[in-house]
Scaffold this active site. Structure first.
Site, short mmCIF file in Angstrom:
data_model
loop_
_atom_site.label_atom_id
_atom_site.label_comp_id
_atom_site.label_asym_id
_atom_site.label_seq_id
_atom_site.Cartn_x
_atom_site.Cartn_y
_atom_site.Cartn_z
N GLU A 3 -10.15 -1.93 7.12
CA GLU A 3 -8.72 -2.29 7.82
C GLU A 3 -9.28 -2.76 9.30
O GLU A 3 -8.46 -3.30 9.93
CB GLU A 3 -8.23 -0.91 8.17
CG GLU A 3 -7.10 -0.88 6.70
CD GLU A 3 -5.78 0.12 7.25
OE1 GLU A 3 -5.03 -0.32 8.30
OE2 GLU A 3 -5.48 1.14 6.78
N GLN B 222 0.80 -1.25 0.18
CA GLN B 222 0.14 0.00 0.08
C GLN B 222 0.86 1.38 0.07
O GLN B 222 1.61 1.37 0.77
CB GLN B 222 -1.06 0.11 1.23
CG GLN B 222 -1.81 1.21 1.10
CD GLN B 222 -2.26 1.33 2.87
OE1 GLN B 222 -1.45 0.94 3.83
NE2 GLN B 222 -3.32 2.04 3.04
#
Lengths: 352, 396
Positions: B250, B128
């Protein structure tokens, strides 16, 4: 995963919230504080009109059934208003002890009048109580609403009895108490005759578990009120040309309150559920809930005073009602260090 | 209100545990118990593929993309059993927890076909690339620039800039990134969400050594780095919306699994305290009791969060969860050192490498920083949870 209120539980919550918000007002609570710490009209309405006073006591014992989760919901809502009621000593500790440990005659004779509010019971725990047959000597210096009780449930670590307040050998001295919404009395027993509860250990366990959970739930409600009221104030008060709630030093402290409160909420309903379900975790959970929620409440009440500035330090403002109740809850039925020591023993074993 | 899982879910738990334990005592026993994210990368890629081959990689995904269509409760249970069995963390956690769900939610059919089966099969590892040296807490201030070059069917994105804290970029195949594609735009506007293959000339990765001596993070330099025109997710200029949607993935499913790891750490502290006599110190006993309470409350906070069915309401348990676990674990690291004493300050290894507890002490300082620092969390809680005014910006 169903760790959330059922529709019925949500309904009880809304009923209790509306009842206490509407009736347990600051004005009425302060009138009670000037007397024996009981708002009599509120007590009668709660026990008789609302129909929630028997919650947590089995129906065959004269209660309304349901369990500690529902009892916690009510205690939370009462705590949110610092309601001046003898719930803890009478409905929670004494009624639970009698329901769990009394014989059928004791339940039949005592519970209906306690649950209806007609009779107020006080709870006296003395680990060092001396017994001579049924004659009890000892007592407790801090019996919640003890000055208003006509009956006491007396326990030590392995025995439980019922004693009338006017029985020979019983001396009750009401005390001027910091938290005037739950004043203490000194109850001395000198050779007073106790009527034993048949199942003492069941009585003690039930009373203490319910007591820990109820105090924790009250603390949760109180802490949430401290936060809500301080948030409202921070949006209304302007300094340096800004709402004070827009300053990070201020809002971070409010955020910290919320973080603790959300954990306290998990603690209270975990403990209540664990007891109701007979889970192995119950023994640890009740200590966790009592110590954590009490600390949370005290922190939030202290912050409430600080974040209100000068007005928060006045008698006129309600902040001190929360602050004093919070301090009382921290010490009642064992302080935080004691509860954590019980958990440490479960986790680490005894010290060697 | 109930504490546990249903009987059917408990059966599923048994199935998970049996399979995981079988793998950890047989073909993959060499990676059992590894806690460092950077250890044995090749074997762990094989493990990703093994999970994929047995359909245990992304069980919450639809079956046609390599999942099992598992319920939320089943996903939580799998995560819990995964950690309980001592299986090391997923090296493709960005792929399975961020890239995949984002493509599922916002991607085109073509992107789904192209990426999802390979992520589920453990063949495509993602990292990421959001943070930049000047876009940390203020993530929307990214400066990495992207522009479309070429004509017609030959268009491609050309990206220049620098990303930082790109975990495991050095073993990844693809990077998810946000780049500023509208010249002169500011803040969350004008950003586009791109997926880019890492193995190319325009991308250089340099490891960042952390305070524990490990190097899980990287700096990622993009110099005319390229990807095809259809590598964007969502529309041009909508990158912020996609990234924020992605950050919401998340948390949730992985919480209870994460807590199982915390349980192991606390148990190790408890064992150490019994072993060296610290367990007799009343102050240590109080701190261990507090840690125990905190861990249990995390579990029931997570269960409250996962039991929530009304998603229109602000969920206090969800909003406070990050700062709660991060602070708890940082305190746990400090407790570990208090229990170990000076023995915790030396290692018997030749390299600067640490056993679980000293490593916990060092590593946990990152917990209160990544994924939104404790200070940012407090802002979010105050603004979203309590409705307090936003902090005025200094650049407006």
């Amino acid at each position: 995963m169903e760790f959330a209120f059922t529709d019925e539980q949500r309904m009880i919550q809304e009923t209790a919230r509306a009842f206490f918000t509407e009736n347990a007002t600051s004005k009425r609570t302060r009138l009670a504080m000037a007397g024996d710490g009981i708002d009599r009209a509120l007590w009668t309405a709660f026990c008789q009109d609302l129909g929630l006073s028997g919650i947590g006591i089995a129906e065959n014992a004269g209660g309304a059934g349901l369990g500690l989760v529902e009892m916690a919901i009510i205690a939370e809502m009462a705590g949110a208003q610092v309601a001046a009621l003898p719930m803890l000593g009478s409905l929670v500790l004494s009624a639970q002890a009698i329901a769990a440990g009394g014989n059928s005659a004791q339940k039949r004779d005592l519970l209906p009048s306690i649950l209806s509010g007609a009779r107020i019971a006080g709870y006296v725990h003395d680990a060092e109580l001396r017994t001579d047959g049924e004659l009890l000597t000892g007592g407790c210096g801090f019996v919640a609403h003890g000055g208003s009780a006509s009956l006491f449930v007396v326990t030590c670590n392995d025995g439980a009895w019922i004693i009338r307040a006017d029985a020979p050998g019983v001396t009750v001295t009401p005390l001027t108490t910091m938290d005037q919404t739950r004043p203490y009395a000194r109850v001395l027993l000198s050779g007073a005759r106790g009527e034993p509860l048949a199942e003492a250990s069941a009585a003690i366990t039930a009373a203490h578990r319910a007591g820990f959970v109820a105090l924790a739930a009250e603390a949760l409600g109180g802490a949430q009120s401290c936060l809500d009221r301080t948030v409202a104030y921070s949006l209304q008060r302007v300094q340096f040309g800004r709402q004070i709630g827009s300053f990070q030093a201020y809002k971070h402290r409010l955020a910290d309150m919320m973080i603790e409160i959300e954990q306290a909420r998990s603690a209270v309903y975990w403990a209540a559920c664990a007891v109701d379900e007979g889970s192995d975790e119950a023994a640890l959970a009740v200590h966790a809930a009592k110590s954590f929620a009490a600390d949370t409440f005290f922190r939030c009440a202290g912050d409430m005073i600080q974040l209100h500035g000068g007005i928060g330090f006045t008698w006129e403002h309600d902040a001190h009602l929360f602050f004093k109740r919070a301090r009382a809850i921290q010490t009642a039925l064992g302080n935080g260090a004691w509860h954590r020591a019980q958990i440490a023993t479960m986790v680490l074993g005894a010290t060697v | 209100m109930k504490l546990g899982f249903s009987a059917a879910d408990e059966l599923f738990r048994q199935e998970c545990a049996e399979w995981l334990n079988a793998q950890m005592s047989d073909e993959f026993r060499d990676i059992k118990g590894i806690t460092k994210l950077t250890a044995s990368p090749e074997r762990r890629k094989e493990w990703e593929q093994h999970l994929g081959a047995h359909k245990w990689s992304c069980i919450g995904w639809p079956e046609k993309w390599g999942g099992r269509g598992a319920t939320l409760a089943q996903q939580v249970i799998f995560a819990e059993e995964y950690a309980r069995a001592g299986v090391p963390g997923r090296v493709n956690h960005i792929g399975i927890e961020l890239a995949g769900p984002t493509i599922l939610a916002f991607g085109t059919d073509e992107q789904k076909r192209r990426f999802l089966p390979d992520i589920a099969a453990g063949k495509t590892i993602f990292c990421q690339g959001f943070s930049e040296p000047n876009a940390g807490s203020d993530l929307a201030s990214v400066r990495t620039k992207g522009r479309l070059e070429g004509f017609g069917g030959n268009q491609e994105w050309v990206v220049n800039g620098q990303k930082i804290w790109t975990s495991l970029a050095h073993i990844s195949d693809w990077i998810l990134l946000i780049a500023r594609t509208e010249e002169g735009s500011k803040g969350p506007k004008g950003l586009t969400f791109l997926m880019m293959p890492i193995d190319q000339e325009g991308i250089e990765i340099r490891g960042i050594t952390q305070i524990n001596g490990d190097a899980e993070f990287n700096e990622t330099f993009l110099t005319d780095a390229r990807c095809p025109a259809d590598s964007l997710i969502g529309a041009i200029g909508e990158g912020w919306k996609i990234a924020m949607g992605l950050l919401a993935f998340e948390r949730g499913v992985s919480t209870l699994g994460q807590q199982m790891g915390f349980r192991n750490e606390l148990d190790e502290i408890i064992d150490a305290a019994k072993e060296n006599g610290a367990a007799n110190d009343p102050q240590i006993r109080q701190r261990i009791a507090r840690a125990e309470i905190g861990l249990r409350l995390m579990r029931y906070g997570a269960l409250r969060m996962l039991s929530q069915t009304d998603h229109s309401k602000i969920d206090g348990a969800a909003l406070t969860y990050k700062i709660q676990w991060a602070s708890w674990r940082r305190n746990l690291g400090e407790l570990a050192m208090e229990v170990l004493g000076q023995a915790g300050e030396v290692t018997n290894k030749a390299e600067y490498e640490w056993d679980t507890l000293p490593n916990l002490f060092l590593y946990s300082r990152a917990d209160t920083i990544y994924g939104g620092t404790n200070q940012i969390q407090r802002n979010l809680i105050a603004e979203r949870g309590l409705g307090l005014p936003r902090e005025p910006r200094g650049d407006k």
